[in-house]
Design a protein around this motif. Structure first.
Motif, short mmCIF file in Angstrom:
data_model
loop_
_atom_site.label_atom_id
_atom_site.label_comp_id
_atom_site.label_asym_id
_atom_site.label_seq_id
_atom_site.Cartn_x
_atom_site.Cartn_y
_atom_site.Cartn_z
N MET A 1 0.81 -1.22 0.00
CA MET A 1 0.00 0.00 0.00
C MET A 1 0.85 1.27 0.00
O MET A 1 0.53 2.23 -0.70
CB MET A 1 -0.94 -0.03 1.21
CG MET A 1 -1.93 -1.19 1.18
SD MET A 1 -2.76 -1.50 2.77
CE MET A 1 -3.60 0.06 3.01
N ASP A 2 1.92 1.28 0.82
CA ASP A 2 2.72 2.50 0.94
C ASP A 2 3.78 2.58 -0.16
O ASP A 2 3.77 3.49 -0.98
CB ASP A 2 3.37 2.54 2.32
CG ASP A 2 4.12 3.84 2.57
OD1 ASP A 2 3.96 4.79 1.78
OD2 ASP A 2 4.88 3.92 3.55
N LEU A 3 4.69 1.59 -0.18
CA LEU A 3 5.81 1.68 -1.11
C LEU A 3 5.38 1.57 -2.57
O LEU A 3 5.83 2.36 -3.42
CB LEU A 3 6.84 0.59 -0.78
CG LEU A 3 7.54 0.71 0.58
CD1 LEU A 3 8.43 -0.50 0.82
CD2 LEU A 3 8.34 2.00 0.66
N ALA A 4 4.53 0.60 -2.87
CA ALA A 4 4.15 0.37 -4.27
C ALA A 4 3.04 1.33 -4.73
O ALA A 4 3.22 2.09 -5.69
CB ALA A 4 3.72 -1.07 -4.46
N ARG B 1 5.37 9.57 2.90
CA ARG B 1 4.93 8.23 3.28
C ARG B 1 3.44 8.23 3.57
O ARG B 1 2.85 9.25 3.93
CB ARG B 1 5.69 7.74 4.52
CG ARG B 1 7.20 7.62 4.31
CD ARG B 1 7.88 7.06 5.55
NE ARG B 1 9.31 6.95 5.37
CZ ARG B 1 10.17 7.91 5.70
NH1 ARG B 1 9.73 9.04 6.25
NH2 ARG B 1 11.46 7.75 5.49
N LEU B 2 2.84 7.06 3.46
CA LEU B 2 1.44 6.89 3.79
C LEU B 2 1.25 7.12 5.28
O LEU B 2 2.01 6.58 6.10
CB LEU B 2 0.98 5.48 3.41
CG LEU B 2 -0.52 5.18 3.48
CD1 LEU B 2 -1.27 5.95 2.40
CD2 LEU B 2 -0.76 3.68 3.31
N PRO B 3 0.26 7.90 5.70
CA PRO B 3 0.03 8.09 7.14
C PRO B 3 -0.18 6.75 7.85
O PRO B 3 -0.81 5.85 7.33
CB PRO B 3 -1.25 8.94 7.17
CG PRO B 3 -1.26 9.66 5.86
CD PRO B 3 -0.64 8.71 4.87
N GLY B 4 0.39 6.65 9.02
CA GLY B 4 0.28 5.41 9.81
C GLY B 4 1.60 4.73 10.04
O GLY B 4 1.65 3.61 10.55
#
Length: 795
Positions: free
Chosen positions: A150-153, A354-357
């Motif tokens: 979800m975040d990196l890709a 980065r994606l929150p979390g």
């Protein structure tokens, strides 16, 4: 290999044999790695008497119908081989078990509690804390999958034009590459990527459910319930010890739900953050309601994990069907709702950084550290109540191993995230990368290895000194023979290396202590600086900056090498049966125990093999009225002891136990004292007809049983000579090999002890039970009791 012809009843229609014609049974149980029935029985023609392709009992073809003609044996025993190696090293899917290594290690920590009596609530608290540690490992694994997919890709790479252009398979998610296609908005990209961790979590559920049906559903011999608290009763002898079906089902539902909730939380957190920043009132309210539902579900999951532990005093056949079915289904429904909510159109929403979390990894690390410290306090309280100098790490083995399980989970999660980030980013720096905590944790690996090198150097020096001392002992053991310095050095070196097993507590203790300190330092560094070690030290002194750059680079390199080795090993194990058998040997040791702390751990093969052996011995004594020599090598001796504990006292008194190369005290007694401590082993010695144990000084696994007082010599024979001959003799014209842990049958002492045990079975054989009496019920005849009580000698 042949199969035995079908008979009426268990072993023929001839009925029970008379006392005079009753035949003794020699039941052989192999050790780790497995073997073939032909090798165990010394005959190329064998037949399967009972069992299936996974685990079965075999005989020589000439002995298949011995029950019909017992007089033809002339008092000779019937040898049978129990082959169980396929329980751990079977088809190619077993290679996937490598992914479950942290779960298996955490499950071991549950069984390492110190011996105690009368502290029932403290024991329950110990088990509860370990179950909570296992729950955090599941959340960590799924969170790592969310980070990668979800975040990196989906968030970082697909949202960066340069990265998406390098990876064409992400083109349909890229706003520039797809021309602002339907999947290009950040929320929809992340919602689609959430399928990956969701499927991974479902795969873990499937593997656990499949093995649960095959292993935990094998019922032991029915026995009446026992009191909850019986201090003098060995735990492995309780009716429900090897039947953990209910607990595993509950834990599987809770961990599956926790995994789904982790995915839903990752989706919801990012969308709520965006709605809060951009003032989307309606969507923000929906997101808050969804977060509240997730919080309530998480509390329910923790309550399910905390509410019930193992039930061992009875065969608990109940299933908590509402929990097992509704909890994972409800959590999956929340994942679907979170996908819809996160994928809702939000024009103008950016996907930067980065994606929150990302703080999830820090919270998990902190929670694991606090749980391990609490476990250490509980273990210390238990140990002080009943101290034993032989207990590994003074009762702190469980907390130490639990911490190592958390470290393994962190290294595996960080390794995957680091390697995927490097692969996606290439040689550039266009991506923010994984959370900085993972980089800090990877940077501690070189420091940990440096300390372990110091421990290895100390052990090497100690081994070298011991080798010099053993050389003199070897020469004294072979007086009057021409000395051969090279031969003496090899024997002494093998003896010295065998003692390294007894130094394992030092290695585990130092590793866990350093892991705790370095993990705390990494957490503090990541929280305080919110940057990588190199970035945090860019304004520091050149020496500090150089050290930070070195440990970060080495850590990234080491974790990359470890990740590649892990993938290569798993791929080889999937395709190569011999490599898969090697992995199976590791599971032979690690999966003896039931899944009490983590349902996704590899299954407990003993929940199949111990009932197999127990049923075989109980039905034999019922049908034939004879006696049994239970012969176990290495891990087979542990299975043999566990099966003997499960027998009723009357049947147990008809059993002679022969163990060789046995880790019962050396490994299990020290690391699992509550189950294989001196009290448990002493009770087993008192209740079987006779017990003899063989070991060698060159054996790195097997050792003496070390029963206190006069019981010690009754069980342990003096260490066997290894090699059998120092130089060339008429019997050994070529140099005799150093046998170490294997081939105990080659020693004349084995045949001598076996013959002595078998000789005890012939005189005064008890009469058979009347036909139709269920195995394991009541006393099996007064003759067994008389023989058991009068036969308590040194063998």
């Amino acid at each position: 290999m042949e199969r035995a012809p079908k008979h009426d009843g268990d072993h023929g229609a001839a009925g029970p044999a008379s006392a005079e014609a009753a035949t003794a049974l020699e039941l052989l149980v192999h050790g780790v790695g497995g073997t073939t029935p032909e090798e165990m029985l010394g005959d190329p023609r064998t037949v399967r008497i009972t069992g299936d392709d996974t685990a079965a009992v075999y005989r020589r073809a000439d002995d298949a119908d011995v029950e019909r003609h017992p007089a033809d044996r002339h008092g000779r025993p019937v040898p049978e081989a129990y082959v169980w190696c396929n329980l751990t090293s079977g088809n190619a899917a077993r290679a996937l078990w490598l992914l479950l290594l942290p779960f298996m290690v955490a499950n071991l920590a549950h069984w390492m509690r110190p011996t105690t009596t009368g502290r029932r609530q403290t024991v329950r608290l110990y088990g509860l804390i370990v179950r909570l540690v296992g729950l955090t490992l599941t959340v960590l694994l799924v969170a790592a999958a969310c980070e990668v997919a979800m975040d990196l890709a989906a968030w970082q790479c697909a949202g960066t034009h340069a990265c998406a252009r390098r990876h064409a398979w992400l083109g349909f998610l890229s706003p520039a590459g797809s021309g602002a296609g339907w999947w290009s908005p950040p929320g929809r990209r992340v919602a689609l990527a959430a399928v990956v961790p969701t499927v991974l979590n479902g795969l873990l559920w499937y593997l656990s459910h499949r093995t649960w049906c095959a292993y935990e559903s094998q019922e032991p011999i029915p026995r009446p319930p026992e009191p909850d608290e019986e201090p003098h009763r060995p735990a492995l002898g309780r009716p429900g010890f090897w039947y953990g079906r209910r607990l595993v089902a509950r834990l599987r539902a809770a961990h599956t739900a926790a995994g789904f909730l982790t995915v839903a939380a990752a989706l919801t957190a990012s969308a709520v953050h965006a709605d809060h920043r951009h003032g989307a009132t309606t969507l923000h309210l929906i997101g808050l309601l969804l977060e509240a539902a997730l919080m309530a579900s998480a509390v329910l999951v923790v309550a399910v994990v905390c509410r019930r532990g193992r039930t061992e005093n009875l065969l608990d056949r109940q299933l908590d069907r509402s929990v097992v079915r509704l909890l994972p289904a409800g959590a999956l429904a929340l994942v679907v709702a979170a996908m819809i909510y996160a994928g809702w159109s939000r024009p103008g929403r950016p996907s930067q950084g980065r994606l929150p979390g990302a703080a999830t990894f820090g919270a998990l690390t902190l929670a694991q550290g606090l749980l391990v410290l609490a476990l250490a306090v509980v273990a210390h309280i238990l140990y002080r109540a009943h101290p034993d100098s032989r207990t590994a790490l003074r009762g702190q083995a469980g907390p130490a191993v639990a911490l190592l399980a958390c470290a393994l989970g962190g290294v595996m999660s960080g390794g995957v995230a680091q390697r995927v980030a490097d692969w996606l980013d290439g040689t550039g720096h266009s991506l923010a990368g994984p959370p900085v905590l993972l980089t800090w944790q990877a940077s501690t690996i070189p420091l940990l290895l440096f300390v372990l090198l110091g421990v290895a150097a100390r052990l090497a020096r100690r081994t070298w000194l011991l080798r010099r001392a053993e050389a003199a002992e070897v020469e004294r053991d072979h007086p009057g023979e021409p000395t051969d310095p090279a031969r003496t050095a090899r024997i002494a070196g093998t003896r010295a290396m065998a003692t390294l097993t007894d130094r394992a507590p030092l290695v585990v203790g130092v590793t866990s202590a350093m892991t705790l300190l370095l993990g705390a330092a990494a957490l503090v560094g990541a929280v305080v600086t919110d940057d990588t070690p190199t970035g945090a030290a860019h304004t520091a002194q050149p020496v500090v900056r150089g050290v930070a750059e070195t440990v970060q680079t080495l850590g990234s390199w080491l974790i990359g090498v470890g990740f590649l080795v892990f993938v290569t090993w798993g791929r080889r194990a999937y395709k190569d049966a011999s490599a898969r058998r090697t992995i199976g040997i590791l599971w032979d040791v690690g999966t003896f125990w039931p899944r009490a702390a983590h349902p996704f751990a590899p299954p407990c093969y003993a929940e199949r093999s111990v009932p197999d052996l127990t049923w075989r011995m109980a039905t034999w004594t019922r049908e034939s009225g004879g006696r049994i020599v239970l012969s176990g090598h290495s891990q087979g001796s542990v299975l043999a002891a566990a099966a003997a504990w499960q027998l009723t006292p009357s049947v147990r008194r008809r059993v002679g136990l022969l163990t060789y190369g046995s880790p019962l005290e050396r490994l299990y007694g020290r690391w699992f004292p509550a189950y294989f401590g001196p009290a448990a082993l002493s009770s087993l010695h008192r209740e079987v007809d006779c017990w003899r144990n063989l070991h060698r000084l060159t054996d790195p696994i097997g050792g003496p049983i070390r029963l206190p007082g006069d019981c010690g010599p009754q069980v342990d024979r003096a260490p066997l000579r290894d090699p059998l001959a120092y130089g060339r003799t008429p019997r050994h014209p070529l140099p005799a090999p150093i046998l170490g842990h294997g081939d105990y049958q080659a020693d004349p002492a084995f045949a001598e002890e076996r013959a002595r045990l078998l000789a005890r079975l012939r005189p005064g054989l008890p009469g058979p039970r009347p036909a139709g009496t269920p195995p394991g019920s009541g006393d099996e005849g007064s003759g067994g009791a008389a023989q058991g009580s009068s036969g308590r000698s040194s063998g």
